[in-house]
Write a protein that holds these residues in place. Structure first.
Motif, PDB file in Angstrom:
ATOM      1  N   SER A  55       8.056   7.397  25.359  1.00 61.13           N
ATOM      2  CA  SER A  55       9.045   6.760  26.219  1.00 61.13           C
ATOM      3  C   SER A  55       8.371   6.037  27.376  1.00 61.13           C
ATOM      4  CB  SER A  55      10.029   7.809  26.740  1.00 61.13           C
ATOM      5  OG  SER A  55      11.008   7.215  27.540  1.00 61.13           O
ATOM      6  N   ALA A  56       7.351   6.656  27.958  1.00 65.55           N
ATOM      7  CA  ALA A  56       6.609   6.006  29.045  1.00 65.55           C
ATOM      8  C   ALA A  56       5.940   4.735  28.533  1.00 65.55           C
ATOM      9  CB  ALA A  56       5.569   6.966  29.620  1.00 65.55           C
ATOM     10  N   LEU A  57       5.373   4.797  27.348  1.00 64.11           N
ATOM     11  CA  LEU A  57       4.752   3.611  26.747  1.00 64.11           C
ATOM     12  C   LEU A  57       5.787   2.502  26.560  1.00 64.11           C
ATOM     13  CD1 LEU A  57       2.273   2.248  25.418  1.00 64.11           C
ATOM     14  CD2 LEU A  57       3.013   3.295  23.272  1.00 64.11           C
ATOM     15  N   GLY A  58       6.961   2.863  26.061  1.00 62.80           N
ATOM     16  CA  GLY A  58       8.033   1.882  25.890  1.00 62.80           C
ATOM     17  C   GLY A  58       8.456   1.271  27.214  1.00 62.80           C
ATOM     18  N   SER A  59       8.563   2.097  28.251  1.00 62.03           N
ATOM     19  CA  SER A  59       8.947   1.596  29.569  1.00 62.03           C
ATOM     20  C   SER A  59       7.893   0.656  30.139  1.00 62.03           C
ATOM     21  CB  SER A  59       9.185   2.765  30.529  1.00 62.03           C
ATOM     22  OG  SER A  59      10.336   3.489  30.167  1.00 62.03           O
ATOM     23  N   LEU A  60       6.622   1.001  29.958  1.00 69.90           N
ATOM     24  CA  LEU A  60       5.553   0.121  30.446  1.00 69.90           C
ATOM     25  C   LEU A  60       5.526  -1.189  29.657  1.00 69.90           C
ATOM     26  CD1 LEU A  60       2.776   2.765  31.109  1.00 69.90           C
ATOM     27  CD2 LEU A  60       4.107   1.490  32.821  1.00 69.90           C
ATOM     28  N   ALA A  61       5.794  -1.109  28.353  1.00 68.91           N
ATOM     29  CA  ALA A  61       5.882  -2.329  27.543  1.00 68.91           C
ATOM     30  C   ALA A  61       7.056  -3.190  28.021  1.00 68.91           C
ATOM     31  CB  ALA A  61       6.033  -1.981  26.066  1.00 68.91           C
ATOM     32  N   ALA A  62       8.171  -2.546  28.354  1.00 70.27           N
ATOM     33  CA  ALA A  62       9.327  -3.289  28.874  1.00 70.27           C
ATOM     34  C   ALA A  62       8.981  -3.961  30.202  1.00 70.27           C
ATOM     35  CB  ALA A  62      10.527  -2.351  29.045  1.00 70.27           C
ATOM     36  N   ALA A  63       8.247  -3.259  31.049  1.00 67.38           N
ATOM     37  CA  ALA A  63       7.833  -3.857  32.328  1.00 67.38           C
ATOM     38  C   ALA A  63       6.997  -5.114  32.072  1.00 67.38           C
ATOM     39  CB  ALA A  63       7.054  -2.847  33.165  1.00 67.38           C
ATOM     40  N   GLY A  64       6.098  -5.046  31.112  1.00 67.09           N
ATOM     41  CA  GLY A  64       5.310  -6.223  30.759  1.00 67.09           C
ATOM     42  C   GLY A  64       6.181  -7.340  30.211  1.00 67.09           C
ATOM     43  N   MET A  65       7.142  -6.963  29.387  1.00 70.17           N
ATOM     44  CA  MET A  65       8.039  -7.956  28.801  1.00 70.17           C
ATOM     45  C   MET A  65       8.883  -8.639  29.879  1.00 70.17           C
ATOM     46  SD  MET A  65      11.007  -7.406  25.972  1.00 70.17           S
ATOM     47  CE  MET A  65      12.099  -6.711  27.184  1.00 70.17           C
ATOM     48  N   PHE A  66       9.425  -7.862  30.822  1.00 72.08           N
ATOM     49  CA  PHE A  66      10.251  -8.456  31.869  1.00 72.08           C
ATOM     50  C   PHE A  66       9.419  -9.288  32.835  1.00 72.08           C
ATOM     51  CE2 PHE A  66      13.118  -4.844  30.663  1.00 72.08           C
ATOM     52  CZ  PHE A  66      14.040  -5.652  30.022  1.00 72.08           C
ATOM     53  N   THR A  67       8.182  -8.903  33.061  1.00 73.60           N
ATOM     54  CA  THR A  67       7.290  -9.733  33.863  1.00 73.60           C
ATOM     55  C   THR A  67       7.077 -11.072  33.169  1.00 73.60           C
ATOM     56  OG1 THR A  67       6.198  -7.778  34.785  1.00 73.60           O
ATOM     57  CG2 THR A  67       4.993  -9.858  34.913  1.00 73.60           C
ATOM     58  N   THR A  68       6.917 -11.024  31.854  1.00 73.68           N
ATOM     59  CA  THR A  68       6.747 -12.251  31.071  1.00 73.68           C
ATOM     60  C   THR A  68       7.992 -13.124  31.149  1.00 73.68           C
ATOM     61  OG1 THR A  68       5.211 -11.154  29.575  1.00 73.68           O
ATOM     62  CG2 THR A  68       6.262 -13.168  28.768  1.00 73.68           C
ATOM     63  N   THR A  69       9.168 -12.523  30.974  1.00 72.90           N
ATOM     64  CA  THR A  69      10.383 -13.345  31.010  1.00 72.90           C
ATOM     65  C   THR A  69      10.625 -13.913  32.403  1.00 72.90           C
ATOM     66  OG1 THR A  69      11.832 -11.422  31.329  1.00 72.90           O
ATOM     67  CG2 THR A  69      11.489 -12.176  29.063  1.00 72.90           C
ATOM     68  N   LEU A  70      10.226 -13.188  33.443  1.00 68.61           N
ATOM     69  CA  LEU A  70      10.364 -13.739  34.793  1.00 68.61           C
ATOM     70  C   LEU A  70       9.461 -14.953  34.995  1.00 68.61           C
ATOM     71  CD1 LEU A  70      10.743 -10.460  36.840  1.00 68.61           C
ATOM     72  CD2 LEU A  70      12.424 -12.317  36.665  1.00 68.61           C
ATOM     73  N   SER A  71       8.353 -15.017  34.252  1.00 70.80           N
ATOM     74  CA  SER A  71       7.488 -16.196  34.356  1.00 70.80           C
ATOM     75  C   SER A  71       8.211 -17.453  33.871  1.00 70.80           C
ATOM     76  CB  SER A  71       6.187 -15.994  33.573  1.00 70.80           C
ATOM     77  OG  SER A  71       6.399 -16.119  32.170  1.00 70.80           O
ATOM     78  N   PHE A  72       9.252 -17.292  33.050  1.00 67.50           N
ATOM     79  CA  PHE A  72      10.027 -18.440  32.585  1.00 67.50           C
ATOM     80  C   PHE A  72      10.734 -19.152  33.739  1.00 67.50           C
ATOM     81  CE2 PHE A  72      10.758 -16.277  28.197  1.00 67.50           C
ATOM     82  CZ  PHE A  72       9.464 -16.576  27.823  1.00 67.50           C
ATOM     83  N   LEU A  73      10.942 -18.450  34.861  1.00 64.80           N
ATOM     84  CA  LEU A  73      11.520 -19.104  36.036  1.00 64.80           C
ATOM     85  C   LEU A  73      10.622 -20.225  36.538  1.00 64.80           C
ATOM     86  CD1 LEU A  73      12.897 -16.047  38.028  1.00 64.80           C
ATOM     87  CD2 LEU A  73      14.250 -17.967  37.158  1.00 64.80           C
ATOM     88  N   VAL A  74       9.323 -20.082  36.292  1.00 65.24           N
ATOM     89  CA  VAL A  74       8.353 -21.093  36.720  1.00 65.24           C
ATOM     90  C   VAL A  74       8.155 -22.151  35.644  1.00 65.24           C
ATOM     91  CG1 VAL A  74       5.945 -21.448  37.417  1.00 65.24           C
ATOM     92  CG2 VAL A  74       7.179 -19.413  38.189  1.00 65.24           C
ATOM     93  N   THR A  75       8.153 -21.748  34.381  1.00 67.30           N
ATOM     94  CA  THR A  75       7.807 -22.675  33.305  1.00 67.30           C
ATOM     95  C   THR A  75       9.000 -23.441  32.731  1.00 67.30           C
ATOM     96  OG1 THR A  75       7.963 -20.944  31.608  1.00 67.30           O
ATOM     97  CG2 THR A  75       5.801 -21.299  32.636  1.00 67.30           C
ATOM     98  N   THR A  76      10.219 -22.988  32.991  1.00 65.64           N
ATOM     99  CA  THR A  76      11.399 -23.617  32.388  1.00 65.64           C
ATOM    100  C   THR A  76      12.093 -24.526  33.398  1.00 65.64           C
ATOM    101  OG1 THR A  76      11.720 -21.629  31.053  1.00 65.64           O
ATOM    102  CG2 THR A  76      13.560 -23.170  31.151  1.00 65.64           C
ATOM    103  N   PRO A  77      12.001 -25.836  33.184  1.00 60.80           N
ATOM    104  CA  PRO A  77      12.661 -26.757  34.122  1.00 60.80           C
ATOM    105  C   PRO A  77      14.173 -26.519  34.211  1.00 60.80           C
ATOM    106  CG  PRO A  77      11.218 -27.962  32.629  1.00 60.80           C
ATOM    107  CD  PRO A  77      11.278 -26.532  32.141  1.00 60.80           C
ATOM    108  N   GLU A  78      14.788 -26.087  33.123  1.00 61.19           N
ATOM    109  CA  GLU A  78      16.235 -25.865  33.096  1.00 61.19           C
ATOM    110  C   GLU A  78      16.657 -24.652  33.922  1.00 61.19           C
ATOM    111  OE1 GLU A  78      14.392 -26.204  30.284  1.00 61.19           O
ATOM    112  OE2 GLU A  78      15.082 -28.090  29.454  1.00 61.19           O
ATOM    113  N   ALA A  79      15.710 -23.894  34.473  1.00 60.48           N
ATOM    114  CA  ALA A  79      16.049 -22.708  35.267  1.00 60.48           C
ATOM    115  C   ALA A  79      16.521 -23.079  36.672  1.00 60.48           C
ATOM    116  CB  ALA A  79      14.849 -21.766  35.355  1.00 60.48           C
TER     117      ALA A  79
END
Length: 155
Positions: free
Chosen positions: A90-114
């Motif tokens: 479960s901890a591994l899954g949560s840490l993977a989710a943290a990485g995933m959400f950090t990645t999706t937050l990067s879309f705020l910078v890379t996506t002009p439509e944001a």
């Protein structure tokens, strides 16, 4: 407002359980949607604007990439849900989710439509509003990771 320590503890337990359940539900439901054609269309602007994801989409195709992302989200959500019998997983899954959400937050910078820049100072568009909620999900992931790691250390 005064609250008895036991009541505050019960409230904290209820909040933590709700946070974990909400995180799992979000990941599994949104992961499942990645297998639908309309969701491939919905995430296209995010993927095509992100340098690493645009390369992956070129290699795998948008539909395969969406399904890979969806399967990953479902697996991560399932791992987070396994806390009661597999706290380390479960901890591994949560840490993977943290990485995933950090990645999706990067879309705020890379996506002009944001962003809607034609309104003076930049303001979030619908896509940006969709992405900014990942700050809360990132916090939930970090919280559930810490909670699972704490439980994994218990005898």
């Amino acid at each position: 407002m005064r609250m008895r320590p036991a009541a505050a503890g019960n409230l904290q337990i209820a909040g933590a359980s709700t946070l974990r359940f909400g995180l799992v539900l979000n990941l599994v439901i949104i992961g499942r949607l990645k297998f639908e054609d309309y969701e491939v269309e919905n995430i296209r602007p995010l993927i095509t604007s992100s340098p690493p994801f645009s390369r992956l989409a070129a290699m795998l195709g948008e539909q395969r990439l969406a399904r890979l992302i969806g399967a990953t989200e479902i697996i991560i959500g399932s791992l987070i849900a396994a806390k009661s019998f597999a706290p380390r997983a479960s901890a591994l899954g949560s840490l993977a989710a943290a990485g995933m959400f950090t990645t999706t937050l990067s879309f705020l910078v890379t996506t002009p439509e944001a962003w809607q820049e034609r309104h003076g100072e930049p303001k979030l568009s619908l896509a940006g509003q969709f992405l900014v909620k990942d700050i809360v999900l990132l916090g939930a992931s970090l919280f559930t990771a810490a909670e699972s790691l704490r439980d994994a250390r218990r005898p």
